[in-house]
Write a protein that holds these residues in place. Structure first.
Motif, mmCIF file in Angstrom:
data_model
loop_
_atom_site.group_PDB
_atom_site.id
_atom_site.type_symbol
_atom_site.label_atom_id
_atom_site.label_comp_id
_atom_site.label_asym_id
_atom_site.label_seq_id
_atom_site.Cartn_x
_atom_site.Cartn_y
_atom_site.Cartn_z
ATOM 1 N N ARG A 144 -8.709 -8.605 3.330
ATOM 2 C CA ARG A 144 -8.044 -7.331 3.108
ATOM 3 C C ARG A 144 -8.831 -6.162 3.672
ATOM 4 O O ARG A 144 -10.062 -6.125 3.617
ATOM 5 C CB ARG A 144 -7.793 -7.133 1.616
ATOM 6 N N VAL A 145 -8.093 -5.204 4.191
ATOM 7 C CA VAL A 145 -8.663 -3.999 4.787
ATOM 8 C C VAL A 145 -7.813 -2.816 4.350
ATOM 9 O O VAL A 145 -6.586 -2.925 4.288
ATOM 10 C CB VAL A 145 -8.670 -4.076 6.329
ATOM 11 N N ALA A 146 -8.449 -1.678 4.055
ATOM 12 C CA ALA A 146 -7.702 -0.485 3.660
ATOM 13 C C ALA A 146 -8.261 0.749 4.352
ATOM 14 O O ALA A 146 -9.478 0.874 4.548
ATOM 15 C CB ALA A 146 -7.744 -0.303 2.144
ATOM 16 N N PHE A 147 -7.372 1.648 4.726
ATOM 17 C CA PHE A 147 -7.746 2.933 5.310
ATOM 18 C C PHE A 147 -7.043 4.054 4.557
ATOM 19 O O PHE A 147 -5.925 3.879 4.061
ATOM 20 C CB PHE A 147 -7.331 3.020 6.787
ATOM 21 N N ARG A 148 -7.675 5.200 4.519
ATOM 22 C CA ARG A 148 -7.070 6.411 3.996
ATOM 23 C C ARG A 148 -6.717 7.288 5.185
ATOM 24 O O ARG A 148 -7.590 7.699 5.952
ATOM 25 C CB ARG A 148 -8.044 7.124 3.068
ATOM 26 N N SER A 149 -5.438 7.586 5.367
ATOM 27 C CA SER A 149 -5.007 8.319 6.548
ATOM 28 C C SER A 149 -3.811 9.210 6.190
ATOM 29 O O SER A 149 -3.617 9.571 5.025
ATOM 30 C CB SER A 149 -4.646 7.339 7.679
ATOM 31 N N ILE A 150 -3.027 9.568 7.199
ATOM 32 C CA ILE A 150 -1.780 10.295 7.018
ATOM 33 C C ILE A 150 -0.690 9.570 7.801
ATOM 34 O O ILE A 150 -0.985 8.773 8.705
ATOM 35 C CB ILE A 150 -1.870 11.754 7.509
ATOM 36 N N PHE A 151 0.539 9.829 7.456
ATOM 37 C CA PHE A 151 1.658 9.270 8.212
ATOM 38 C C PHE A 151 1.594 9.835 9.631
ATOM 39 O O PHE A 151 1.438 11.038 9.815
ATOM 40 C CB PHE A 151 2.974 9.667 7.543
ATOM 41 N N PRO A 152 1.679 8.984 10.673
ATOM 42 C CA PRO A 152 1.562 9.491 12.047
ATOM 43 C C PRO A 152 2.776 10.309 12.466
ATOM 44 O O PRO A 152 3.898 10.041 12.027
ATOM 45 C CB PRO A 152 1.447 8.208 12.880
ATOM 46 N N GLY A 153 2.550 11.283 13.330
ATOM 47 C CA GLY A 153 3.647 12.041 13.904
ATOM 48 C C GLY A 153 4.244 11.297 15.085
ATOM 49 O O GLY A 153 4.173 10.074 15.173
ATOM 50 N N TYR A 154 4.807 12.038 16.024
ATOM 51 C CA TYR A 154 5.401 11.425 17.213
ATOM 52 C C TYR A 154 5.150 12.328 18.409
ATOM 53 O O TYR A 154 4.708 13.477 18.267
ATOM 54 C CB TYR A 154 6.906 11.203 17.021
ATOM 55 N N TYR A 155 5.413 11.799 19.584
ATOM 56 C CA TYR A 155 5.252 12.582 20.808
ATOM 57 C C TYR A 155 6.246 12.083 21.836
ATOM 58 O O TYR A 155 6.972 11.105 21.596
ATOM 59 C CB TYR A 155 3.811 12.505 21.337
ATOM 60 N N ALA A 156 6.299 12.755 22.973
ATOM 61 C CA ALA A 156 7.304 12.443 23.984
ATOM 62 C C ALA A 156 7.214 10.989 24.417
ATOM 63 O O ALA A 156 6.152 10.506 24.799
ATOM 64 C CB ALA A 156 7.126 13.358 25.203
ATOM 65 N N GLY A 157 8.337 10.270 24.329
ATOM 66 C CA GLY A 157 8.398 8.902 24.804
ATOM 67 C C GLY A 157 8.100 7.841 23.774
ATOM 68 O O GLY A 157 8.225 6.653 24.075
ATOM 69 N N ARG A 158 7.669 8.224 22.549
ATOM 70 C CA ARG A 158 7.305 7.228 21.533
ATOM 71 C C ARG A 158 7.819 7.621 20.158
ATOM 72 O O ARG A 158 7.863 8.789 19.809
ATOM 73 C CB ARG A 158 5.788 7.051 21.449
ATOM 74 N N CYS A 159 8.143 6.588 19.368
ATOM 75 C CA CYS A 159 8.472 6.801 17.962
ATOM 76 C C CYS A 159 7.174 6.832 17.158
ATOM 77 O O CYS A 159 6.083 6.677 17.709
ATOM 78 C CB CYS A 159 9.386 5.684 17.471
ATOM 79 N N ASN A 160 7.266 7.008 15.858
ATOM 80 C CA ASN A 160 6.090 7.012 14.991
ATOM 81 C C ASN A 160 5.460 5.616 14.970
ATOM 82 O O ASN A 160 6.155 4.618 14.746
ATOM 83 C CB ASN A 160 6.479 7.403 13.569
ATOM 84 N N HIS A 161 4.154 5.535 15.171
ATOM 85 C CA HIS A 161 3.491 4.232 15.209
ATOM 86 C C HIS A 161 1.995 4.405 15.024
ATOM 87 O O HIS A 161 1.453 5.502 15.167
ATOM 88 C CB HIS A 161 3.759 3.509 16.534
ATOM 89 N N ILE A 162 1.314 3.289 14.734
ATOM 90 C CA ILE A 162 -0.143 3.242 14.609
ATOM 91 C C ILE A 162 -0.653 2.086 15.463
ATOM 92 O O ILE A 162 -0.109 0.987 15.418
ATOM 93 C CB ILE A 162 -0.568 3.043 13.146
ATOM 94 N N HIS A 163 -1.693 2.331 16.237
ATOM 95 C CA HIS A 163 -2.290 1.302 17.088
ATOM 96 C C HIS A 163 -3.360 0.537 16.306
ATOM 97 O O HIS A 163 -4.025 1.093 15.421
ATOM 98 C CB HIS A 163 -2.947 1.939 18.316
ATOM 99 N N LEU A 164 -3.555 -0.725 16.679
ATOM 100 C CA LEU A 164 -4.599 -1.506 16.010
ATOM 101 C C LEU A 164 -5.154 -2.596 16.916
ATOM 102 O O LEU A 164 -4.483 -3.082 17.829
ATOM 103 C CB LEU A 164 -4.056 -2.113 14.715
ATOM 104 N N LYS A 165 -6.402 -2.943 16.637
ATOM 105 C CA LYS A 165 -7.072 -4.066 17.293
ATOM 106 C C LYS A 165 -7.853 -4.836 16.238
ATOM 107 O O LYS A 165 -8.398 -4.253 15.300
ATOM 108 C CB LYS A 165 -8.052 -3.580 18.370
ATOM 109 N N LEU A 166 -7.924 -6.152 16.408
ATOM 110 C CA LEU A 166 -8.758 -6.993 15.559
ATOM 111 C C LEU A 166 -9.869 -7.593 16.409
ATOM 112 O O LEU A 166 -9.611 -8.176 17.473
ATOM 113 C CB LEU A 166 -7.926 -8.105 14.921
ATOM 114 N N HIS A 167 -11.100 -7.450 15.921
ATOM 115 C CA HIS A 167 -12.274 -7.935 16.644
ATOM 116 C C HIS A 167 -13.002 -8.992 15.817
ATOM 117 O O HIS A 167 -12.997 -8.940 14.577
ATOM 118 C CB HIS A 167 -13.248 -6.788 16.924
#
Length: 272
Positions: A157-180
């Motif tokens: 399990r992993v947890a982050f404290r953040s905010i709901f992402p906004g949006y910009y031209a060409g993309r809907c609301n989203h969050i990027h992620l990588k697992l290492h």
């Protein structure tokens, strides 16, 4: 907007983790169960290898408080995968990424209509250049807001404290992620190892529209792109990466939850 403190955040995390788990599991012919490998999505042009090892990534950015909670599973056994490192990054309420404040892509558009009609902005970054590598943007600053890494505990399990992402031209609301895997924590950063998964987290249209109605997200001159208009979502199995957003519980932050099933022996298509 109600204030929320560290105690409320921790309580929200523990409460949600104690609730029923949402895992993508299918039954095999012999009755055993196995997880379905999480689909990958493009890294996008705004990745920076400078994320800090931290849980709170807000740095004072305004927006709907969000507790991001992930469960990481080994797709080969469907058991929790401890020790993997999850890295996330996303834009702020107004569509800006840290590290790229001096450029237009992902930033709020200038006032007034763009030349030639409707504002479509850059392609949604499913595009690739020579050799099949994603086209990248060049950093313009050393800011780090809304970027961070965390190491999965013994229950994956992993947890982050953040905010709901906004949006910009060409993309809907989203969050990027990588697992290492295979790296080490040192000096407040995660270094070394290799990337086993690259993806994006999406939200339902109803959840995004509700968040975008809040003052911090108000935009002028830029129409929000929906899930079904977003090229990454529609062409890269984004429907497998929609977070479960739990209802608000008093003054505690909203909780977004996603299960990731990966093969730690493999290399991400866009990994490093």
């Amino acid at each position: 907007m109600p204030a929320w403190n560290r105690r409320q955040f921790v309580q929200a995390c523990l409460g949600a983790f104690a609730a029923s788990q949402v895992s993508r599991v299918r039954a095999l012919p012999d009755g055993r169960s196995a997880c379905r490998l999480s689909a990958e999505q493009t890294e996008g042009p705004y990745y920076l290898d400078r994320a800090l090892l931290r849980q709170d990534i807000t740095e004072g950015k305004p927006g709907l408080p969000l507790s991001l909670q992930f469960e990481v599973l080994d797709v080969r056994t469907c058991r929790p995968l401890a020790g993997t490192t999850l890295e996330i990054w996303h834009c702020d309420a107004q569509g800006a990424y840290s590290g790229f404040s001096g450029m237009g892509g992902g930033m709020p558009p200038p006032p007034g209509p763009p030349p030639g009609g409707a504002l479509h902005g850059p392609p949604p970054r499913g595009d690739h250049g020579p050799g099949g590598h994603p086209l990248m943007s060049h950093p313009t600053d050393q800011l780090t807001f809304l970027r961070g890494v965390q190491i999965a505990d013994v229950r994956g399990r992993v947890a982050f404290r953040s905010i709901f992402p906004g949006y910009y031209a060409g993309r809907c609301n989203h969050i990027h992620l990588k697992l290492h895997v295979g790296g080490q924590a040192a000096d407040g950063h995660y270094r070394g190892g290799h990337t086993v998964h690259t993806g994006q987290l999406f939200f339902s249209e109803a959840d995004s529209l509700a968040a975008m109605a809040l003052p911090a997200y108000q935009r002028h001159g830029l129409e929000r792109m929906t899930l079904q208009q977003d090229n990454v979502y529609t062409t890269q199995h984004g429907d497998q990466s929609i977070a479960t957003l739990l209802p608000p519980d008093g003054d505690a932050p909203r909780i977004a939850r996603l299960t990731l099933a990966i093969d730690p022996t493999q290399q991400s298509r866009e990994g490093s």
